[in-house]
Design an enzyme around this catalytic site. Structure first.
Site, short mmCIF file in Angstrom:
data_model
loop_
_atom_site.label_atom_id
_atom_site.label_comp_id
_atom_site.label_asym_id
_atom_site.label_seq_id
_atom_site.Cartn_x
_atom_site.Cartn_y
_atom_site.Cartn_z
N ASP A 264 0.87 -1.44 -0.18
CA ASP A 264 -0.12 0.11 0.03
C ASP A 264 1.02 1.15 -0.04
OD1 ASP A 264 -2.59 1.49 0.49
OD2 ASP A 264 -1.52 2.02 2.27
N GLU A 301 1.68 -0.14 -4.68
CA GLU A 301 0.88 1.03 -4.93
C GLU A 301 1.48 2.39 -4.91
OE1 GLU A 301 -3.25 3.63 -3.70
OE2 GLU A 301 -2.00 2.40 -2.28
N ASP A 326 -2.32 4.74 -11.54
CA ASP A 326 -3.34 5.62 -11.44
C ASP A 326 -3.56 6.39 -12.78
OD1 ASP A 326 -3.67 4.69 -8.89
OD2 ASP A 326 -2.65 6.76 -7.85
N HIS A 329 -6.46 4.72 -14.67
CA HIS A 329 -7.97 4.96 -14.05
C HIS A 329 -8.20 6.29 -14.04
CE1 HIS A 329 -10.50 6.30 -10.86
NE2 HIS A 329 -10.93 5.19 -11.01
N GLN A 396 -10.94 4.58 -5.63
CA GLN A 396 -11.59 5.55 -6.33
C GLN A 396 -12.94 5.41 -6.21
OE1 GLN A 396 -9.40 7.31 -7.14
NE2 GLN A 396 -7.62 6.00 -7.30
#
Length: 615
Positions: A264, A301, A326, A329, A396
């Site tokens: 994370d 991430e 990211d 997305h 998100q």
């Protein structure tokens, strides 16, 4: 690479007892208190670098115990493997050798075969347990995913949490089913041919039940994270902190047979030392791979768009296997929703869609309007399989004020286009639980803290977080059990025809992903991506292996007439293998011919996907 030190409580049948090891460098006296009918005190002996250890023949599997510091501070074990009664109560000794694994023939999937399904244990099923997930594995296998990704399961306060407030990283959440439940789930996944990715948090600790301060300098005030104090990876005493998290990662692979870890927010792992924590973590994992004779995967991430994370060590990188994009997305989301606030500033431009299909990042050394600086690095020398992409994920969706999924923001046909863009991209596709059928229940942010001041601080923090967006309404109360219950999947596709059609459409796309020669191991350098921005049609041609695939995406809300592009070589004709406008996928019906010549003229229905295969 530093030599690792065992920590926590380790039961050994050979030694007929449990070895306790605690790091408390500033303590003058440390003992373990065994919670027997008659309490037993086990004094620990001080060793080098602030570690304390002892063997107790009175501590067996299931024995409850706490750590006593300087005869006045009683706490759970920081490296506890099980907290039967939650974060504030006693730890329990665990025997990892007692579980009967049946996955000896299982081998981890090659990275390029990962099709990830992200889920939250508490809301994926009505039961909210590992056992509940096991009952749904045939459903996931039928869908066509190859790996499930569990949001964090490390022990957090209460029974409702996303998992990012974990405070005991080695302990599996008791309300989910504890260590035994997780092992059963992983074993069952492997029996179904599914890999397991586990989300772990090495950048901060949650606020409630976080007793690490009592044991040693686990934190540093040199840096700050958005979630509180930064963990101490490069300051005084940092060797033992690094060891703590290295051992945690290795435990998931070794004791729980996890196949991959999703790390994370690694941009909040601050380390200015000569060897970054992430690089040394990868080195320890590689050493375990050699010992165990199987592969393990690390996926980061990151908010940095920095390929140093995934570049080989001999090229100055950290050697991780993959990272999230990211940008992928954000481009898709901004284009289909029109949202331009917060971190969507600078996204949604048509030309960005073709770029992310070819390069994974939009900002690869470009000026970012959102960050007000030049941002990112080039992915030119990185493989497609090193990037994980999605159209929605827990962040998100859940970090929206009302937790709306895309199914609540765009129409059915747009959902089909988005599914195609993710699954037919050259990267590793990831689905967020329920998206495959257009789940309408929100995925909200929820907690179950016990401290009233902390609960109010969480509420206030959420309100502050939404100020950068133009969202209307009142944020649901994170502490409310109703907020948690509203986030559970409805699985309404079993009674909703359109949702079932969407799920069948996803299944077909995933079959293509796995079975098509051009898609089974895509090479982004052999992918042609071009967007006709005047008619909003993306031409995506996979030329990794024959037969090639030609994917057309009409993002416009009206029909568009286009001419098929001429590939670099003469390939003959194209055969239609999927058209989202077909009646079986909920469309009006397809009038396109089965076969088309090169440069043929094609009329694409509004918001549709057409997939052609080389003949």
């Amino acid at each position: 690479m530093a030599v690792l030190r065992e920590i926590g409580a380790h039961y050994s049948p050979e030694k007929k007892g449990t070895v306790f090891t605690v790091w408390a460098p500033k303590a003058k006296h440390v003992e373990v208190l065994l919670h027997k009918p008659e309490p037993i005190q086990v004094p620990l002996q001080r060793e080098a670098m602030g570690y304390w250890t002892a063997l107790s023949e009175f501590a067996n599997p299931g024995t409850r115990y706490t750590i006593m510091l300087d005869e006045e501070t009683e706490r759970p074990d920081p490296a506890s493997h099980f907290q039967p009664d939650g974060v504030h109560k006693a730890s329990a000794v665990l025997d990892h050798t007692s579980f009967s694994w049946t996955d000896k023939k299982w081998k981890n999937l090659p990275l390029h075969q990962y099709i990830i399904y992200e889920l939250h244990v508490g809301t994926f099923t009505t039961e909210g347990t590992f056992e509940g997930i096991m009952e749904r594995l045939p459903e996931l296998k039928d869908l066509g995913v190859t790996a499930i990704e569990l949001m964090p399961v490390a022990q957090f306060p209460g029974s409702r949490n996303w998992g990012y407030d974990g405070v005991l990283p080695f302990a599996v959440q008791n309300s989910y089913g504890g260590p035994e439940g997780l092992k059963k789930l992983v074993n069952a996944c492997h029996e179904q041919g599914l890999a397991v990715v586990l989300d772990v948090v090495y950048n901060h600790m949650g606020p409630e039940g976080n007793y690490l301060h009592d044991f040693g300098p686990y934190f540093t005030d040199k840096y700050k994270t958005p979630w509180g104090m930064a963990l101490n990876f490069d300051d005084n005493y940092s060797d033992a902190v690094r060891n703590y998290f290295f051992q945690n990662a290795l435990m998931w692979f070794r004791e729980y047979h996890i196949d991959a870890l999703r790390l994370d927010a690694v941009h909040a792992i601050y380390d200015m030392g000569a060897k970054h924590f992430l690089q040394e973590l990868q080195e320890h994992v590689q050493e375990l791979e050699e010992q165990a004779g199987r592969d393990f995967i690390l996926i980061a991430e990151s908010d940095l768009n920095d390929v140093r994370l995934i570049n080989p060590m001999d090229r100055g990188g950290y050697g991780l296997d993959a990272q999230w994009s990211d940008d992928f997305h954000h481009v898709l989301h901004a284009m289909v929703t029109g949202e331009q606030e917060g971190y969507y500033v600078g996204f949604g431009k048509p030309e960005q869609l073709a770029k992310v299909m070819k390069r994974a990042f939009v900002y690869d050394g470009l000026y970012s309007e959102h960050r007000h600086r030049t941002f990112g690095s080039s992915t030119e020398h990185n493989k497609a399989e090193q990037f994980v992409v999605c159209s929605q994920n827990h962040d998100q969706v859940g970090n929206r004020m009302l937790g709306e999924r895309l199914s609540d923001l765009v129409d059915f046909k747009t959902l089909q286009v988005l599914a195609g863009l993710v699954i037919l991209s050259p990267y590793l596709p990831m689905l967020f639980m329920g998206e495959e059928y257009g789940e309408m229940n929100p995925f909200l942010y929820f907690v179950s803290h016990g401290d009233e001041d902390l609960i109010e601080a969480v509420r206030k923090g959420r309100r502050e977080e939404f100020k950068a967006f133009a969202w209307q309404g009142e944020a649901p109360d994170p502490q409310s059990k109703d907020t948690f219950n509203r986030s559970k999947l409805s699985r309404s596709y079993t009674s909703n025809t359109q949702q079932n059609q969407l799920r069948e459409y996803y299944k077909r796309l995933l079959q293509l992903r796995k079975n098509s020669a051009a898609l089974s191991k895509p090479d982004k350098d052999k992918v042609s991506a071009r967007l006709d921005d005047h008619n909003m049609v993306l031409h995506l041609i996979h030329q990794t292996r024959e037969p090639y695939l030609y994917c057309l995406f009409n993002l416009h809300d009206s029909p568009q007439s286009i001419n098929l592009a001429q590939p670099e070589e003469n390939i003959g004709s194209w055969k239609t293998i999927l058209h989202s406008a077909a009646a079986e996928w909920g469309g009006p019906g397809s009038e396109l011919p089965d076969m088309m010549e090169q440069k043929a003229a094609v009329v694409l229905p509004p918001k549709s996907v057409l997939i052609l295969q080389q003949q």
